[in-house]
Design a protein around this motif. Structure first.
Motif, PDB file in Angstrom:
ATOM      1  N   ALA A 109      12.507  -8.823   1.442  1.00  0.00           N
ATOM      2  CA  ALA A 109      11.260  -9.119   0.428  1.00  0.00           C
ATOM      3  C   ALA A 109       9.862  -9.124   0.988  1.00  0.00           C
ATOM      4  O   ALA A 109       9.299  -7.974   0.551  1.00  0.00           O
ATOM      5  N   THR A 110       9.691  -9.438   2.068  1.00  0.00           N
ATOM      6  CA  THR A 110       8.393  -9.376   2.921  1.00  0.00           C
ATOM      7  C   THR A 110       8.184  -7.988   3.358  1.00  0.00           C
ATOM      8  O   THR A 110       7.154  -7.608   3.319  1.00  0.00           O
ATOM      9  N   TYR A 111       9.428  -7.598   3.894  1.00  0.00           N
ATOM     10  CA  TYR A 111       9.116  -6.084   4.271  1.00  0.00           C
ATOM     11  C   TYR A 111       8.757  -5.040   3.241  1.00  0.00           C
ATOM     12  O   TYR A 111       7.877  -4.292   3.120  1.00  0.00           O
ATOM     13  N   TYR A 112       9.393  -5.246   1.954  1.00  0.00           N
ATOM     14  CA  TYR A 112       9.203  -4.310   0.959  1.00  0.00           C
ATOM     15  C   TYR A 112       7.656  -4.784   0.155  1.00  0.00           C
ATOM     16  O   TYR A 112       6.966  -3.570  -0.155  1.00  0.00           O
ATOM     17  N   THR A 113       7.289  -5.881   0.180  1.00  0.00           N
ATOM     18  CA  THR A 113       5.774  -6.175  -0.090  1.00  0.00           C
ATOM     19  C   THR A 113       4.893  -5.679   1.026  1.00  0.00           C
ATOM     20  O   THR A 113       3.729  -5.020   0.422  1.00  0.00           O
ATOM     21  N   CYS A 114       5.074  -5.543   2.221  1.00  0.00           N
ATOM     22  CA  CYS A 114       4.388  -4.966   3.114  1.00  0.00           C
ATOM     23  C   CYS A 114       4.159  -3.403   2.852  1.00  0.00           C
ATOM     24  O   CYS A 114       3.347  -2.742   2.893  1.00  0.00           O
ATOM     25  N   ARG A 115       5.541  -2.828   2.575  1.00  0.00           N
ATOM     26  CA  ARG A 115       5.563  -1.394   2.392  1.00  0.00           C
ATOM     27  C   ARG A 115       4.677  -0.707   1.255  1.00  0.00           C
ATOM     28  O   ARG A 115       4.249  -0.015   0.988  1.00  0.00           O
ATOM     29  N   GLN A 116       4.893  -1.779  -0.024  1.00  0.00           N
ATOM     30  CA  GLN A 116       4.222  -1.413  -1.167  1.00  0.00           C
ATOM     31  C   GLN A 116       2.547  -1.623  -0.833  1.00  0.00           C
ATOM     32  O   GLN A 116       2.011  -0.726  -1.393  1.00  0.00           O
ATOM     33  N   VAL A 140       1.220  -1.042   2.076  1.00  0.00           N
ATOM     34  CA  VAL A 140       0.927   0.339   2.855  1.00  0.00           C
ATOM     35  C   VAL A 140       0.701   1.520   1.885  1.00  0.00           C
ATOM     36  O   VAL A 140      -0.009   2.268   2.166  1.00  0.00           O
ATOM     37  N   GLN A 141       1.742   1.538   0.817  1.00  0.00           N
ATOM     38  CA  GLN A 141       1.720   2.582  -0.216  1.00  0.00           C
ATOM     39  C   GLN A 141       0.224   2.640  -1.037  1.00  0.00           C
ATOM     40  O   GLN A 141      -0.125   3.567  -1.339  1.00  0.00           O
ATOM     41  N   GLN A 142       0.065   1.401  -1.223  1.00  0.00           N
ATOM     42  CA  GLN A 142      -1.371   1.373  -2.197  1.00  0.00           C
ATOM     43  C   GLN A 142      -2.596   1.773  -1.258  1.00  0.00           C
ATOM     44  O   GLN A 142      -3.380   2.494  -1.742  1.00  0.00           O
ATOM     45  N   VAL A 143      -2.507   1.442  -0.148  1.00  0.00           N
ATOM     46  CA  VAL A 143      -3.366   1.717   0.869  1.00  0.00           C
ATOM     47  C   VAL A 143      -3.553   3.380   0.985  1.00  0.00           C
ATOM     48  O   VAL A 143      -4.646   3.963   1.075  1.00  0.00           O
ATOM     49  N   GLN A 144      -2.549   3.931   1.236  1.00  0.00           N
ATOM     50  CA  GLN A 144      -2.352   5.289   1.186  1.00  0.00           C
ATOM     51  C   GLN A 144      -2.888   5.993  -0.051  1.00  0.00           C
ATOM     52  O   GLN A 144      -3.605   6.904   0.174  1.00  0.00           O
ATOM     53  N   GLU A 145      -2.457   5.599  -1.147  1.00  0.00           N
ATOM     54  CA  GLU A 145      -2.895   5.992  -2.467  1.00  0.00           C
ATOM     55  C   GLU A 145      -4.461   5.905  -2.777  1.00  0.00           C
ATOM     56  O   GLU A 145      -5.172   6.849  -3.106  1.00  0.00           O
ATOM     57  N   ALA A 146      -4.880   4.765  -2.191  1.00  0.00           N
ATOM     58  CA  ALA A 146      -6.497   4.427  -2.328  1.00  0.00           C
ATOM     59  C   ALA A 146      -7.307   5.218  -1.543  1.00  0.00           C
ATOM     60  O   ALA A 146      -8.367   5.848  -1.841  1.00  0.00           O
ATOM     61  N   THR A 199       4.768  -9.524  11.905  1.00  0.00           N
ATOM     62  CA  THR A 199       6.070  -9.198  12.298  1.00  0.00           C
ATOM     63  C   THR A 199       6.509  -7.715  11.784  1.00  0.00           C
ATOM     64  O   THR A 199       7.660  -7.405  12.575  1.00  0.00           O
ATOM     65  N   ILE A 200       5.779  -7.322  10.971  1.00  0.00           N
ATOM     66  CA  ILE A 200       6.194  -5.700  10.698  1.00  0.00           C
ATOM     67  C   ILE A 200       5.091  -4.995  10.969  1.00  0.00           C
ATOM     68  O   ILE A 200       5.632  -4.002  11.630  1.00  0.00           O
TER      69      ILE A 200
END
Length: 151
Positions: free
Chosen positions: A12-19, A21-27, A113-114
């Motif tokens: 869950a922490t990994y998927y939150t991190c991935r989300q 990063v995706q928000q940063v990319q889109e912004a 850690t990610i």
């Protein structure tokens, strides 16, 4: 049962991190002139009440509580934009995009850690689109493997 819960939390922490990063990319793809993310917490500022936001002359905007936290941790920087005056490239040279570099360090603080120090060193100066393609979930270390290796 505890090991299963910890394994789930790890993913869950990994998927939150991935989300994030995706928000940063889109912004960043929308444009750097009016970044709708607080660079400190990497949360959206678009729908935050005006009295709970701070925008510097340079155009970088933050949540009020985030900028206060930054100034508490960096008392010599009070009054300066953290992106413009804050963290610089770990390579020693000026980063290509200060906001992107600051956000990368913010993500590292939140997910150490990610998004490791090695990630920071290799991702600085790269387009944020690359971050998502190379982001990997670290292997979960089971409680059982720790118990059996001690004996």
């Amino acid at each position: 049962m505890l090991d299963t819960a910890l394994s789930w939390k790890h993913r869950a922490t990994y998927y939150t991190c991935r989300q994030k990063v995706q928000q940063v990319q889109e912004a960043l793809m929308k444009g750097k002139d009016d970044l709708s993310l607080c660079p400190y917490c990497v949360e959206c500022t678009q729908y935050t009440q005006a009295q709970k936001k701070v925008k510097f002359i340079c155009g970088h905007g933050y949540h009020l509580h985030c900028i206060n936290r930054w100034f508490q941790d960096h008392p010599n920087s009070v009054g300066s934009c953290p992106v413009c005056e804050g963290e610089k490239s770990s390579r020693g040279d000026a980063p290509r995009d200060e906001a992107q570099t600051f956000i990368l360090h913010s993500l590292h603080r939140r997910f150490p850690t990610i998004i490791t120090q090695e990630c920071i060193e290799s991702w600085e100066g790269c387009n944020a689109e690359l971050w998502l393609t190379v982001l990997k979930c670290p292997r979960y270390s089971s409680l059982f493997s720790k118990v059996f290796t001690r004996e």
